[in-house]
Enzyme design. Sequence first.
Site, short mmCIF file in Angstrom:
data_model
loop_
_atom_site.label_atom_id
_atom_site.label_comp_id
_atom_site.label_asym_id
_atom_site.label_seq_id
_atom_site.Cartn_x
_atom_site.Cartn_y
_atom_site.Cartn_z
N PRO A 135 23.00 46.81 -31.29
CA PRO A 135 21.79 48.01 -31.32
C PRO A 135 22.58 48.94 -30.74
O PRO A 135 22.22 50.18 -29.57
CB PRO A 135 20.75 47.95 -30.29
CG PRO A 135 21.17 47.35 -29.70
CD PRO A 135 22.40 45.98 -29.63
N CYS A 136 24.13 49.46 -31.34
CA CYS A 136 24.51 50.70 -31.18
C CYS A 136 23.44 51.94 -31.52
O CYS A 136 23.97 53.36 -31.50
CB CYS A 136 26.06 50.68 -31.64
SG CYS A 136 25.89 50.14 -33.26
N HIS A 137 22.55 51.91 -32.26
CA HIS A 137 21.93 52.74 -32.65
C HIS A 137 20.83 53.88 -31.84
O HIS A 137 20.84 54.87 -32.14
CB HIS A 137 20.71 52.44 -34.52
CG HIS A 137 20.14 51.47 -34.32
ND1 HIS A 137 20.31 50.32 -33.75
CD2 HIS A 137 18.66 51.11 -33.09
CE1 HIS A 137 19.46 49.11 -33.57
NE2 HIS A 137 18.25 50.04 -33.52
#
EC number: 2.1.1.63
Length: 171
Positions: A135-137
């Site tokens: 989850p780089c968001h």
Amino acid sequence: MIDLFIDSTPSPLGIIDIVADASRLLSVDFQDCRPRLHRLLTKRYGPVSLIPRPHLLQARDRLKAYFSGELDALQGIAIDPGGSVFQRQVWGSLSTIQPGSTRTYGDLAQQIHRPGAAQAVGRANALNPVLIFLPCHRVVGRDQTLVGYAAGLQRKQWLLAHETGSLFGRI
């Protein structure tokens, strides 16, 4: 040429492509970002052939559950993003960020014991081949602003709103 498998699934943010080998997710990206997907796979493997195969590693079902509100549905799936040792450290640290939470690039640099490497963490995040599952968001700028997301800031904003429940039931 290496054979890999591909599946696609609709989402509220557009069609998502899922690429895997026999046992691990290798890439998850939005279909309108397919040139990026091919570029990253080719850099890692050389020429690849993507063979359609539905229901790869149950990733489609897990994404559907995630978008339906089961935010922990993406956990526990085998992922192999490749990358350098540093990139793997950064990408591994992403899984420690709980849904609905954010960390800054500097926070991640501290977490992997590389203080001062916030910009390098940002570059590694930009090359994350397994969006949403890694989850780089959930990574934001130093001042908590939304910066950098390979699939577009609108999607990053939507994903964070989805995880905090601020979409008011819209999916």
